[in-house]
Design an enzyme around this catalytic site. Structure first.
Site, mmCIF file in Angstrom:
data_model
loop_
_atom_site.group_PDB
_atom_site.id
_atom_site.type_symbol
_atom_site.label_atom_id
_atom_site.label_comp_id
_atom_site.label_asym_id
_atom_site.label_seq_id
_atom_site.Cartn_x
_atom_site.Cartn_y
_atom_site.Cartn_z
ATOM 1 C CD GLU A 130 -50.276 -18.965 -65.487
ATOM 2 O OE1 GLU A 130 -50.697 -18.409 -64.459
ATOM 3 O OE2 GLU A 130 -49.891 -18.326 -66.233
ATOM 4 C CD GLU A 157 -54.983 -13.651 -51.139
ATOM 5 O OE1 GLU A 157 -54.577 -14.241 -50.222
ATOM 6 O OE2 GLU A 157 -54.541 -13.079 -52.016
ATOM 7 C CD GLN A 203 -51.937 -12.041 -48.366
ATOM 8 O OE1 GLN A 203 -52.306 -11.391 -49.265
ATOM 9 N NE2 GLN A 203 -52.459 -13.260 -48.319
ATOM 10 N N GLY A 204 -48.017 -10.543 -45.146
ATOM 11 C CA GLY A 204 -46.643 -10.949 -45.376
ATOM 12 C C GLY A 204 -46.519 -12.170 -45.804
ATOM 13 C CE1 TYR A 205 -50.607 -15.300 -44.908
ATOM 14 C CE2 TYR A 205 -51.045 -16.819 -46.855
ATOM 15 C CZ TYR A 205 -51.287 -16.415 -45.442
ATOM 16 O OH TYR A 205 -52.311 -16.716 -44.663
ATOM 17 C CB SER A 206 -45.341 -13.297 -51.853
ATOM 18 O OG SER A 206 -46.783 -13.655 -52.277
ATOM 19 C CB SER A 266 -50.589 -17.588 -61.098
ATOM 20 O OG SER A 266 -50.461 -19.098 -60.925
HETATM 21 C C1 LIG Z 1 -50.028 -6.726 -57.611
HETATM 22 C C2 LIG Z 1 -49.707 -7.852 -56.722
HETATM 23 C C3 LIG Z 1 -50.062 -7.682 -55.418
HETATM 24 C C4 LIG Z 1 -49.869 -8.624 -54.507
HETATM 25 N N1 LIG Z 1 -50.259 -8.614 -53.036
HETATM 26 C C5 LIG Z 1 -49.570 -9.445 -52.170
HETATM 27 C C6 LIG Z 1 -49.932 -9.155 -50.818
HETATM 28 O O1 LIG Z 1 -50.059 -8.246 -50.624
HETATM 29 N N2 LIG Z 1 -49.239 -10.113 -49.944
HETATM 30 C C7 LIG Z 1 -48.402 -11.253 -50.382
HETATM 31 O O2 LIG Z 1 -48.087 -11.900 -49.601
HETATM 32 N N3 LIG Z 1 -48.478 -11.546 -51.776
HETATM 33 C C8 LIG Z 1 -48.969 -10.558 -52.769
HETATM 34 N N4 LIG Z 1 -48.812 -10.973 -54.135
HETATM 35 C C9 LIG Z 1 -48.048 -12.104 -54.430
HETATM 36 C C10 LIG Z 1 -48.863 -13.336 -55.193
HETATM 37 O O3 LIG Z 1 -49.461 -13.878 -54.299
HETATM 38 C C11 LIG Z 1 -47.648 -14.063 -56.052
HETATM 39 O O4 LIG Z 1 -47.395 -12.983 -56.780
HETATM 40 C C12 LIG Z 1 -48.549 -15.238 -56.787
HETATM 41 O O5 LIG Z 1 -48.704 -15.952 -55.674
HETATM 42 C C13 LIG Z 1 -47.627 -15.759 -57.539
HETATM 43 O O6 LIG Z 1 -46.208 -16.071 -57.096
HETATM 44 P P1 LIG Z 1 -44.995 -15.373 -57.958
HETATM 45 O O7 LIG Z 1 -45.244 -13.937 -58.132
HETATM 46 O O8 LIG Z 1 -43.737 -15.825 -56.963
HETATM 47 O O9 LIG Z 1 -44.985 -16.208 -59.221
HETATM 48 P P2 LIG Z 1 -44.247 -17.761 -59.557
HETATM 49 O O10 LIG Z 1 -44.799 -18.823 -58.424
HETATM 50 O O11 LIG Z 1 -42.615 -17.641 -59.622
HETATM 51 O O12 LIG Z 1 -44.815 -18.125 -60.937
HETATM 52 C C14 LIG Z 1 -44.311 -17.571 -62.249
HETATM 53 C C15 LIG Z 1 -45.220 -18.149 -63.349
HETATM 54 O O13 LIG Z 1 -45.124 -19.499 -63.146
HETATM 55 C C16 LIG Z 1 -46.458 -20.227 -63.165
HETATM 56 N N5 LIG Z 1 -46.379 -21.178 -62.312
HETATM 57 C C17 LIG Z 1 -45.960 -21.303 -60.940
HETATM 58 N N6 LIG Z 1 -46.124 -22.548 -60.541
HETATM 59 C C18 LIG Z 1 -46.861 -23.280 -61.397
HETATM 60 C C19 LIG Z 1 -47.249 -24.767 -61.425
HETATM 61 N N7 LIG Z 1 -46.948 -25.417 -60.486
HETATM 62 N N8 LIG Z 1 -48.074 -24.910 -62.619
HETATM 63 C C20 LIG Z 1 -48.256 -24.024 -63.779
HETATM 64 N N9 LIG Z 1 -47.926 -23.056 -63.395
HETATM 65 C C21 LIG Z 1 -47.157 -22.426 -62.434
HETATM 66 C C22 LIG Z 1 -47.283 -19.031 -62.487
HETATM 67 O O14 LIG Z 1 -48.554 -19.064 -62.585
HETATM 68 C C23 LIG Z 1 -46.692 -17.762 -63.024
HETATM 69 O O15 LIG Z 1 -47.371 -17.508 -64.378
HETATM 70 C C24 LIG Z 1 -49.224 -9.971 -55.007
HETATM 71 C C25 LIG Z 1 -48.689 -9.977 -56.273
HETATM 72 C C26 LIG Z 1 -49.164 -9.066 -57.317
HETATM 73 C C27 LIG Z 1 -48.571 -9.213 -58.636
#
Ligand SMILES: Cc1cc2nc3c(=O)[nH]c(=O)nc-3n(C[C@H](O)[C@H](O)[C@H](O)COP(=O)(O)OP(=O)(O)OC[C@H]3O[C@@H](n4cnc5c(N)ncnc54)[C@H](O)[C@@H]3O)c2cc1C
Length: 398
Positions: free
Chosen positions: A385, A244, A126-129, A383
């Site tokens: 939150e 998901e 999955q290439g989202y993030s 997440s």
């Molecule tokens: C082990 C692992 C596997 C993953 N696998 C995949 C994958 O296969 N493919 C893929 O595409 N992605 C994947 N992800 C990505 C995952 O979907 C993101 O990590 C997630 O969406 C959070 O984004 P971020 O890491 O950029 O954190 P951020 O969005 O930067 O968030 C940082 C912190 O701020 C909080 N926050 C952010 N916005 C808000 C808000 N509006 N209100 C309150 N709090 C907020 C968050 O909850 C978090 O605590 C994976 C992540 C992990 C850790």
């Protein structure tokens, strides 16, 4: 509302139990039970066994090779599989991409990709993030510029789970910078063998490599790999995310782990008596058990409503939060039960066939790794939150 299984559901549960008893290789269930690392081959082996029985894509419609099971039957299958320590089905192709292709892809794309997902020809990731686009996914910057019958893709994805094994990646890419940022996103299928793609592993807290960074430099992707319409990818992306989060509660997995935790607490002697009799530890286990039982009831209620046509929205978020909190609590209690034996991390002890001297009880070897690895549960799949924000908006109308 009657949440007991019907006679048909009980018969189905029995059928699943018999299948697992007969077909789940003891080697695989032992690896899952003891927290050993699963290889790509292990996961593929279990997929192939399920596929042979026609149960791999258990939520697909029958016409595409699925089972057409009800949500309750799927819950029973998933719970029984977890209780029998079966490997989890890798979701990317089967549970994420496939529903999107069936709803928004072309007939040709379905005919080409779906059978290859079933028989294991293609492993998807999955290439989202991206760095800077996680919770705020619509900020993504990976760009796809159309040149004739190709897109040229440049940018970077991150946290790509099991991407090191993948043959293909489904990607959200920016195809327009006009208007709202959600309106310029497209959904592209990209062959990982295309020149210009580089996969770099990221080492996680538990010392393992399960996620990656993926870099795209002038990657040429045929336009027929676009799913649906250009710039409409946000709709498809959100549809995928609803899949998901489905079953992220992981009731069966928590039930199986809780049984193991109780067993470990019975055999661990602290201050001259079993840890299970320690009032502080016992109180936490009791709370966990009550929370899990409550979550199971909520999960069944949500599934019952879904069976009657209601689409769970805030409910999925509630289950995601509680399910992941419960799993994190279990791994924390395991770590505490192991005490100082959780500290030495012998990575090789997680490999099949390890015959070194265990440090402490055998069950302690994966405990610290599992604790650290499970920190991810409250982050991925949206997440916790952000899930709370969804509930706040949907239920409290704030
Ligand atoms: C082990 C692992 C596997 C993953 N696998 C995949 C994958 O296969 N493919 C893929 O595409 N992605 C994947 N992800 C990505 C995952 O979907 C993101 O990590 C997630 O969406 C959070 O984004 P971020 O890491 O950029 O954190 P951020 O969005 O930067 O968030 C940082 C912190 O701020 C909080 N926050 C952010 N916005 C808000 C808000 N509006 N209100 C309150 N709090 C907020 C968050 O909850 C978090 O605590 C994976 C992540 C992990 C850790």
């Amino acid at each position: 509302m009657d949440l007991d299984f019907t006679e048909e559901e009980k018969a189905f549960q029995q059928e699943v139990r018999e299948f697992l008893k007969e077909k789940l290789p003891a080697r695989l269930s032992e690896k899952v039970r003891t927290g050993k690392r699963l290889t790509k081959e292990d996961m593929e082996e279990w997929h192939a066994i399920l596929n042979e029985r026609g149960w791999l894509a258990n939520h697909w419609p029958v016409e595409w090779g699925g089972t057409g099971w009800s949500v309750m039957e799927r819950f029973i299958f998933e719970t029984e599989s977890a209780m029998a320590h079966a490997p989890r089905i890798v979701p990317f192709g089967i549970s994420m991409l496939a529903p999107v292709l069936m709803k928004y892809g072309s007939e040709e794309q379905c005919r080409h990709y779906l059978p290859r997902i079933l028989d294991g020809t293609d492993w998807w990731c999955q290439g989202y993030s991206e760095p800077g686009a996680g919770s705020d996914l619509a900020s993504l910057k990976t760009e796809a510029v159309r040149e004739g019958d190709h897109y040229i893709v440049n940018g970077q994805k991150t946290w790509t789970t099991l991407g090191q094994y993948a043959d293909w990646i489904f990607c959200l890419v920016r195809t327009s910078k006009e208007g709202k940022k959600q309106e310029g996103i497209s959904f592209l299928l990209i062959d990982m063998k295309t020149p210009g793609i580089e996969v770099r592993p990221i080492k996680l807290l538990d010392g393992d490599f399960e996620v990656n960074e993926v870099f795209f430099t002038d990657v040429k992707v045929p336009v027929e790999n676009l799913v649906g319409e250009e710039n409409k990818g946000w709709t498809y992306a959100k549809y995928l995310l609803s899949y998901e989060r489905t079953n992220i509660a992981g009731v069966g997995m928590s039930m199986a782990l809780l049984d193991q935790l109780k067993e470990a607490a019975q055999t661990t002697i602290r201050n001259g008596k079993p840890l299970a009799d320690d009032p502080f530890f016992a109180q936490r286990v009791a709370k966990l058990e009550i929370d899990l039982e409550n979550m199971k009831t909520t999960n069944l209620r949500v599934l019952d409503a879904a069976g009657a046509g209601h689409t769970p929205m805030a409910e999925s978020s509630m289950l995601k939060i509680r399910g992941t909190e419960i799993r994190q609590e279990i791994t924390d209690l395991f770590r505490r039960a192991a005490g100082r034996y959780a500290q030495p991390f012998v990575s090789e002890a997680l490999e099949e066939g390890f015959n070194g001297e265990p440090v402490g009880p055998e069950w302690a070897a994966p405990v610290a790794g599992a604790y650290f690895n499970n920190r991810k549960l409250s982050i991925f799949g949206g997440s916790n939150e952000v899930q709370r924000e969804i509930i706040t908006k949907a239920k409290l109308e704030l």
